[in-house]
Design a protein around this motif. Structure first.
Motif, PDB file in Angstrom:
ATOM      1  N   ALA A 110       0.837  -1.204   0.000  1.00  0.00           N
ATOM      2  CA  ALA A 110       0.000   0.000   0.000  1.00  0.00           C
ATOM      3  C   ALA A 110       0.873   1.255   0.000  1.00  0.00           C
ATOM      4  O   ALA A 110       0.587   2.225  -0.707  1.00  0.00           O
ATOM      5  CB  ALA A 110      -0.934  -0.010   1.215  1.00  0.00           C
ATOM      6  N   GLN A 111       1.973   1.226   0.751  1.00  0.00           N
ATOM      7  CA  GLN A 111       2.882   2.359   0.775  1.00  0.00           C
ATOM      8  C   GLN A 111       3.530   2.552  -0.595  1.00  0.00           C
ATOM      9  O   GLN A 111       3.686   3.680  -1.056  1.00  0.00           O
ATOM     10  CB  GLN A 111       3.958   2.151   1.853  1.00  0.00           C
ATOM     11  CG  GLN A 111       4.836   3.348   2.090  1.00  0.00           C
ATOM     12  CD  GLN A 111       6.211   3.240   1.453  1.00  0.00           C
ATOM     13  OE1 GLN A 111       6.610   2.185   0.975  1.00  0.00           O
ATOM     14  NE2 GLN A 111       6.925   4.334   1.444  1.00  0.00           N
ATOM     15  N   ARG A 116       3.878   5.694  -5.573  1.00  0.00           N
ATOM     16  CA  ARG A 116       3.708   5.701  -7.029  1.00  0.00           C
ATOM     17  C   ARG A 116       2.672   6.733  -7.461  1.00  0.00           C
ATOM     18  O   ARG A 116       2.896   7.493  -8.396  1.00  0.00           O
ATOM     19  CB  ARG A 116       3.285   4.311  -7.513  1.00  0.00           C
ATOM     20  CG  ARG A 116       3.174   4.184  -9.035  1.00  0.00           C
ATOM     21  CD  ARG A 116       2.692   2.810  -9.463  1.00  0.00           C
ATOM     22  NE  ARG A 116       1.328   2.536  -9.061  1.00  0.00           N
ATOM     23  CZ  ARG A 116       0.245   3.004  -9.698  1.00  0.00           C
ATOM     24  NH1 ARG A 116       0.369   3.765 -10.746  1.00  0.00           N
ATOM     25  NH2 ARG A 116      -0.967   2.696  -9.269  1.00  0.00           N
ATOM     26  N   LEU A 117       1.559   6.802  -6.760  1.00  0.00           N
ATOM     27  CA  LEU A 117       0.493   7.723  -7.130  1.00  0.00           C
ATOM     28  C   LEU A 117       0.825   9.173  -6.831  1.00  0.00           C
ATOM     29  O   LEU A 117       0.492  10.064  -7.613  1.00  0.00           O
ATOM     30  CB  LEU A 117      -0.815   7.339  -6.423  1.00  0.00           C
ATOM     31  CG  LEU A 117      -1.448   6.030  -6.875  1.00  0.00           C
ATOM     32  CD1 LEU A 117      -2.612   5.669  -5.967  1.00  0.00           C
ATOM     33  CD2 LEU A 117      -1.899   6.124  -8.319  1.00  0.00           C
ATOM     34  N   THR A 118       1.477   9.430  -5.716  1.00  0.00           N
ATOM     35  CA  THR A 118       1.745  10.815  -5.340  1.00  0.00           C
ATOM     36  C   THR A 118       2.992  11.376  -5.992  1.00  0.00           C
ATOM     37  O   THR A 118       3.152  12.585  -6.054  1.00  0.00           O
ATOM     38  CB  THR A 118       1.850  10.972  -3.816  1.00  0.00           C
ATOM     39  OG1 THR A 118       2.868  10.103  -3.324  1.00  0.00           O
ATOM     40  CG2 THR A 118       0.525  10.663  -3.152  1.00  0.00           C
ATOM     41  N   SER A 132      11.481   9.038  -3.000  1.00  0.00           N
ATOM     42  CA  SER A 132      11.253   9.269  -1.594  1.00  0.00           C
ATOM     43  C   SER A 132      12.577   9.155  -0.857  1.00  0.00           C
ATOM     44  O   SER A 132      13.314   8.191  -1.035  1.00  0.00           O
ATOM     45  CB  SER A 132      10.257   8.224  -1.070  1.00  0.00           C
ATOM     46  OG  SER A 132      10.116   8.368   0.313  1.00  0.00           O
ATOM     47  N   SER A 133      12.889  10.163  -0.035  1.00  0.00           N
ATOM     48  CA  SER A 133      14.132  10.100   0.731  1.00  0.00           C
ATOM     49  C   SER A 133      13.983   9.151   1.915  1.00  0.00           C
ATOM     50  O   SER A 133      14.966   8.755   2.500  1.00  0.00           O
ATOM     51  CB  SER A 133      14.525  11.498   1.216  1.00  0.00           C
ATOM     52  OG  SER A 133      13.511  11.995   2.069  1.00  0.00           O
ATOM     53  N   TYR A 134      12.758   8.803   2.228  1.00  0.00           N
ATOM     54  CA  TYR A 134      12.497   7.884   3.326  1.00  0.00           C
ATOM     55  C   TYR A 134      11.749   6.699   2.761  1.00  0.00           C
ATOM     56  O   TYR A 134      10.652   6.830   2.268  1.00  0.00           O
ATOM     57  CB  TYR A 134      11.663   8.572   4.415  1.00  0.00           C
ATOM     58  CG  TYR A 134      11.272   7.634   5.528  1.00  0.00           C
ATOM     59  CD1 TYR A 134      12.193   7.177   6.425  1.00  0.00           C
ATOM     60  CD2 TYR A 134       9.966   7.206   5.664  1.00  0.00           C
ATOM     61  CE1 TYR A 134      11.858   6.313   7.434  1.00  0.00           C
ATOM     62  CE2 TYR A 134       9.598   6.351   6.666  1.00  0.00           C
ATOM     63  CZ  TYR A 134      10.555   5.912   7.565  1.00  0.00           C
ATOM     64  OH  TYR A 134      10.201   5.051   8.568  1.00  0.00           O
ATOM     65  N   ASN A 135      12.344   5.561   2.789  1.00  0.00           N
ATOM     66  CA  ASN A 135      11.730   4.372   2.224  1.00  0.00           C
ATOM     67  C   ASN A 135      11.214   3.503   3.358  1.00  0.00           C
ATOM     68  O   ASN A 135      11.633   2.373   3.534  1.00  0.00           O
ATOM     69  CB  ASN A 135      12.723   3.610   1.347  1.00  0.00           C
ATOM     70  CG  ASN A 135      12.013   2.558   0.500  1.00  0.00           C
ATOM     71  OD1 ASN A 135      10.806   2.608   0.376  1.00  0.00           O
ATOM     72  ND2 ASN A 135      12.771   1.636  -0.043  1.00  0.00           N
ATOM     73  N   GLY A 136      10.329   4.050   4.147  1.00  0.00           N
ATOM     74  CA  GLY A 136       9.781   3.320   5.277  1.00  0.00           C
ATOM     75  C   GLY A 136       8.311   3.611   5.413  1.00  0.00           C
ATOM     76  O   GLY A 136       7.713   4.266   4.579  1.00  0.00           O
ATOM     77  N   LEU A 137       7.749   3.136   6.490  1.00  0.00           N
ATOM     78  CA  LEU A 137       6.322   3.276   6.706  1.00  0.00           C
ATOM     79  C   LEU A 137       6.090   3.675   8.143  1.00  0.00           C
ATOM     80  O   LEU A 137       6.699   3.131   9.050  1.00  0.00           O
ATOM     81  CB  LEU A 137       5.643   1.937   6.410  1.00  0.00           C
ATOM     82  CG  LEU A 137       4.163   1.854   6.613  1.00  0.00           C
ATOM     83  CD1 LEU A 137       3.455   2.745   5.597  1.00  0.00           C
ATOM     84  CD2 LEU A 137       3.699   0.427   6.417  1.00  0.00           C
TER      85      LEU A 137
END
Length: 141
Positions: A110-111, A116-118, A132-137
């Motif tokens: 989902a993340q 991808r969408l944003t 994204s500089s942060y690849n987390g959730l």
């Protein structure tokens, strides 16, 4: 002809307590023109529901089969898949397990969809995000 009403609209204030007469209000400057409607960011429940539905269909399983395996009602799972219900983490974990996924796998997919969408739309400061500089959730209750 002096019997005609003046060419003024009567303004009824929406907030109680406004006692200023409408004729004494200064004219407000026109708002700047919009460059187009800003696309709304996708809701988390829509993204999670899309992932659940996509995974279920990829496995060629029925809604009833997955709902029974997850021990949740079929109508509720349908609502979650359609983004109509904000499911608890327990419900999401049960649905994910029924599909052979971990909760982390479901949320990571989902993340990924959210990124991808944003990333295709300008961010809050008018620039387009390409990575994204942060690849987390991070989830907050």
């Amino acid at each position: 002809m002096t019997d005609q009403a003046p060419n003024e609209a009567r303004v009824i204030p929406l907030r109680p307590g406004s006692t200023r007469p409408t004729s004494a209000r200064p004219a407000t400057p026109a708002a700047p023109p919009r460059t187009g409607p800003r696309p709304a960011e996708p809701l988390w429940r829509d993204l999670v529901g899309d992932v659940l539905r996509r995974e279920r269909l990829a496995q060629e399983r029925t809604l009833k089969d997955v709902a029974d395996a997850a021990r949740i009602s079929m109508p509720y799972l349908s609502e979650v898949e359609r983004g109509r219900k904000e499911a608890s983490s327990e419900v999401l974990a049960a649905a994910a397990r029924a599909l052979g996924l971990g909760l982390g796998d479901l949320l990571a997919q989902a993340q990924g969809e959210l990124v991808r969408l944003t990333s295709r739309h300008p961010g809050a400061h008018g620039r387009t995000s390409t990575s994204s500089s942060y690849n987390g959730l991070c989830l907050a209750a």
